[in-house]
Design a protein around this motif. Sequence first.
Motif, PDB file in Angstrom:
ATOM      1  N   ASP A 270       0.833  -1.205   0.000  1.00 24.78           N
ATOM      2  CA  ASP A 270       0.000   0.000   0.000  1.00 24.78           C
ATOM      3  C   ASP A 270       0.867   1.255   0.000  1.00 24.78           C
ATOM      4  N   ALA A 271       1.816   1.326   0.924  1.00 27.35           N
ATOM      5  CA  ALA A 271       2.678   2.506   0.990  1.00 27.35           C
ATOM      6  C   ALA A 271       3.619   2.579  -0.198  1.00 27.35           C
ATOM      7  N   ALA A 272       4.142   1.426  -0.643  1.00 28.49           N
ATOM      8  CA  ALA A 272       5.089   1.432  -1.761  1.00 28.49           C
ATOM      9  C   ALA A 272       4.417   1.870  -3.053  1.00 28.49           C
ATOM     10  N   LEU A 273       3.206   1.406  -3.304  1.00 29.07           N
ATOM     11  CA  LEU A 273       2.504   1.811  -4.524  1.00 29.07           C
ATOM     12  C   LEU A 273       2.099   3.270  -4.459  1.00 29.07           C
ATOM     13  N   PRO A 283      -2.232  12.279 -12.122  1.00 30.81           N
ATOM     14  CA  PRO A 283      -2.806  11.853 -10.832  1.00 30.81           C
ATOM     15  C   PRO A 283      -3.202  10.378 -10.877  1.00 30.81           C
ATOM     16  N   VAL A 284      -2.839   9.640  -9.840  1.00 28.39           N
ATOM     17  CA  VAL A 284      -3.105   8.207  -9.764  1.00 28.39           C
ATOM     18  C   VAL A 284      -3.852   7.910  -8.467  1.00 28.39           C
ATOM     19  N   ASN A 285      -4.981   7.237  -8.612  1.00 23.87           N
ATOM     20  CA  ASN A 285      -5.748   6.794  -7.440  1.00 23.87           C
ATOM     21  C   ASN A 285      -5.342   5.356  -7.118  1.00 23.87           C
ATOM     22  N   VAL A 286      -4.866   5.123  -5.911  1.00 26.46           N
ATOM     23  CA  VAL A 286      -4.370   3.809  -5.503  1.00 26.46           C
ATOM     24  C   VAL A 286      -5.325   3.203  -4.496  1.00 26.46           C
ATOM     25  N   SER A 287      -5.730   1.963  -4.739  1.00 27.32           N
ATOM     26  CA  SER A 287      -6.608   1.231  -3.825  1.00 27.32           C
ATOM     27  C   SER A 287      -6.028  -0.169  -3.622  1.00 27.32           C
ATOM     28  N   VAL A 288      -5.578  -0.454  -2.411  1.00 22.54           N
ATOM     29  CA  VAL A 288      -5.000  -1.751  -2.064  1.00 22.54           C
ATOM     30  C   VAL A 288      -5.826  -2.352  -0.950  1.00 22.54           C
ATOM     31  N   GLU A 289      -6.465  -3.479  -1.219  1.00 19.31           N
ATOM     32  CA  GLU A 289      -7.295  -4.171  -0.225  1.00 19.31           C
ATOM     33  C   GLU A 289      -6.789  -5.601  -0.096  1.00 19.31           C
ATOM     34  N   LEU A 290      -5.851  -5.785   0.820  1.00 21.95           N
ATOM     35  CA  LEU A 290      -5.242  -7.094   1.043  1.00 21.95           C
ATOM     36  C   LEU A 290      -5.396  -7.477   2.504  1.00 21.95           C
ATOM     37  N   MET A 326      -5.644  -3.206  -6.311  1.00 25.24           N
ATOM     38  CA  MET A 326      -5.020  -4.479  -5.973  1.00 25.24           C
ATOM     39  C   MET A 326      -5.865  -5.143  -4.893  1.00 25.24           C
ATOM     40  N   TRP A 327      -6.183  -6.397  -5.099  1.00 26.05           N
ATOM     41  CA  TRP A 327      -6.983  -7.133  -4.131  1.00 26.05           C
ATOM     42  C   TRP A 327      -6.687  -8.626  -4.245  1.00 26.05           C
ATOM     43  N   ARG A 328      -7.145  -9.360  -3.251  1.00 25.52           N
ATOM     44  CA  ARG A 328      -6.972 -10.805  -3.244  1.00 25.52           C
ATOM     45  C   ARG A 328      -8.306 -11.476  -3.526  1.00 25.52           C
ATOM     46  N   GLN A 330      -9.546 -15.353  -3.548  1.00 27.20           N
ATOM     47  CA  GLN A 330      -9.201 -16.735  -3.226  1.00 27.20           C
ATOM     48  C   GLN A 330      -7.678 -16.865  -3.125  1.00 27.20           C
ATOM     49  N   GLU A 331      -7.069 -17.648  -3.986  1.00 30.83           N
ATOM     50  CA  GLU A 331      -5.616 -17.847  -3.913  1.00 30.83           C
ATOM     51  C   GLU A 331      -4.876 -17.084  -4.994  1.00 30.83           C
ATOM     52  N   ARG A 332      -5.441 -15.952  -5.430  1.00 41.84           N
ATOM     53  CA  ARG A 332      -4.804 -15.138  -6.462  1.00 41.84           C
ATOM     54  C   ARG A 332      -4.731 -13.695  -5.995  1.00 41.84           C
ATOM     55  N   LEU A 333      -3.629 -13.049  -6.364  1.00 41.91           N
ATOM     56  CA  LEU A 333      -3.444 -11.614  -6.152  1.00 41.91           C
ATOM     57  C   LEU A 333      -3.720 -10.916  -7.477  1.00 41.91           C
ATOM     58  N   LEU A 334      -4.721 -10.055  -7.486  1.00 41.70           N
ATOM     59  CA  LEU A 334      -5.144  -9.396  -8.728  1.00 41.70           C
ATOM     60  C   LEU A 334      -4.723  -7.932  -8.719  1.00 41.70           C
ATOM     61  N   ILE A 335      -4.250  -7.487  -9.869  1.00 47.62           N
ATOM     62  CA  ILE A 335      -3.793  -6.109 -10.058  1.00 47.62           C
ATOM     63  C   ILE A 335      -4.478  -5.565 -11.307  1.00 47.62           C
ATOM     64  N   GLN A 336      -5.001  -4.355 -11.206  1.00 48.09           N
ATOM     65  CA  GLN A 336      -5.594  -3.710 -12.378  1.00 48.09           C
ATOM     66  C   GLN A 336      -5.142  -2.254 -12.428  1.00 48.09           C
ATOM     67  N   VAL A 337      -4.507  -1.906 -13.543  1.00 49.40           N
ATOM     68  CA  VAL A 337      -4.030  -0.548 -13.768  1.00 49.40           C
ATOM     69  C   VAL A 337      -4.762   0.010 -14.985  1.00 49.40           C
ATOM     70  N   THR A 338      -5.421   1.152 -14.802  1.00 50.96           N
ATOM     71  CA  THR A 338      -6.248   1.744 -15.854  1.00 50.96           C
ATOM     72  C   THR A 338      -5.844   3.193 -16.060  1.00 50.96           C
ATOM     73  N   ASP A 339      -5.829   3.629 -17.322  1.00 56.48           N
ATOM     74  CA  ASP A 339      -5.603   5.044 -17.616  1.00 56.48           C
ATOM     75  C   ASP A 339      -6.545   5.473 -18.727  1.00 56.48           C
ATOM     76  N   ASP A 340      -6.815   6.785 -18.802  1.00 54.95           N
ATOM     77  CA  ASP A 340      -7.741   7.323 -19.811  1.00 54.95           C
ATOM     78  C   ASP A 340      -6.979   7.932 -20.984  1.00 54.95           C
ATOM     79  N   GLY A 341      -5.853   7.326 -21.349  1.00 53.29           N
ATOM     80  CA  GLY A 341      -5.021   7.861 -22.424  1.00 53.29           C
ATOM     81  C   GLY A 341      -5.509   7.474 -23.808  1.00 53.29           C
ATOM     82  N   VAL A 342      -4.596   7.542 -24.770  1.00 54.49           N
ATOM     83  CA  VAL A 342      -4.967   7.355 -26.175  1.00 54.49           C
ATOM     84  C   VAL A 342      -5.073   5.884 -26.560  1.00 54.49           C
ATOM     85  N   GLY A 343      -4.620   4.968 -25.700  1.00 55.25           N
ATOM     86  CA  GLY A 343      -4.735   3.546 -26.006  1.00 55.25           C
ATOM     87  C   GLY A 343      -3.742   3.105 -27.073  1.00 55.25           C
TER      88      GLY A 343
END
Length: 396
Positions: A270-273, A283-290, A326-328, A330-343
């Motif tokens: 959480d702190a490292a991200l 600007p980046v919104n960080v949400s870590v629920e572990l 970032m969240w857990r 079951q037995e997987r750690l999931l990460i999702q990074v999204t931006d509203d750029g040009v793709g």
Amino acid sequence: MTMSPSLPDNDRPPPARFAFDRQTWKEIAYLLANLPMAIAGFVYTVFLIGVGAGLSVTVVGLPLLALGLQGARGLGRAERGRARGMLGVRIDEPSPMARSRGDHGFFSWLWSGLKDPVGWRALLFSFMRLPWGVATFAVTLVSLFVLWPVLPYIARGLTNADRAMVRGLLSPSDELEARIAELESDRGVVVDTAAADLRRIERDLHDGAQARLVALAMDLGLAKEKLTADPEAAARMVDEAHGEVKVALQELRDLARGIHPAVLTDRGLDAALSAIASRCTVPVNVSVELPGRPAEAIEGIAYFTVSELLQNVSKHSRARSASVEMWRSQERLLIQVTDDGVGGARLDGGTGMAGLAERLGAVDGLFVLDSPEGGPTTVTAELPWRDRADAAQKSA
């Protein structure tokens, strides 16, 4: 003497014949060929085991057995081809004999040949086929002349047993072999990645901190020489050297942060991200629920994955905002990074995405990129969850 009137040609009954279809004849031919094939395979197996085991105390016994197991692969290939052509059994060829990565010596070949499961299964198939080949040959031959009205049913039943034998002993164990191949590939990725990281660290040390420290030592040497003759010039050189020391220390800190940041070790993801998000140009919104901290290796991979993705956001996306979740599950750690750029991001686009996918795949992870032209870009990554306490206990 009276003679029966002859019947016209078109009123005579057709000659007796076996009304079997083409597939039935193929099955009959397969069963009749079982005996010679079984004899050949049995003789090969008994000779190989007898001679190889008998000569195993000499220098030629084990190499002869390894060569024989490769020959057994050829027997298995012939039987698969026969079953494919005559019984319609489609069986994939097993993978080539596995060898240690980068090791092509004689002893590597010998050990790989002796423990080749494909060759041993082919030998087992050849050994157990002799009684079956005798039985099927005898039953089919007798039935061909005595029980021919029901021969198609007999042939189908016997060849079904053959199909089961071929599938059971000569088909590759798809899941196991695919997993072995995947692990071999993953091990290569891990080795290549570690080597690349080591080269990067060596390059950064050589071109950065080391070069600066060498220059600092030379400046201090010159200042020492001028200390008595020109104290003011020596003082200026010492001041410059002091500044160089500060710069060198900062470079070493940056290098250490690139290896494993202290904030990650001390305070977790959480702190490292949040720290790397603060350095992003948008600007980046960080949400870590572990519920806790994962194993150190998984935590490090997750950190560097997000770090590189946010660098891509800063350099290539032209986005106005981004988010990291970032969240857990079951037995997987999931990460999702999204931006509203040009793709328009691609795995082969030269932005490091392919390298991230390989790194995650090396630890049984997943990497999914969704970046249509015009945006937004969403990267979803998965890593296996391992508790830190369990991982530490296993490594102790």
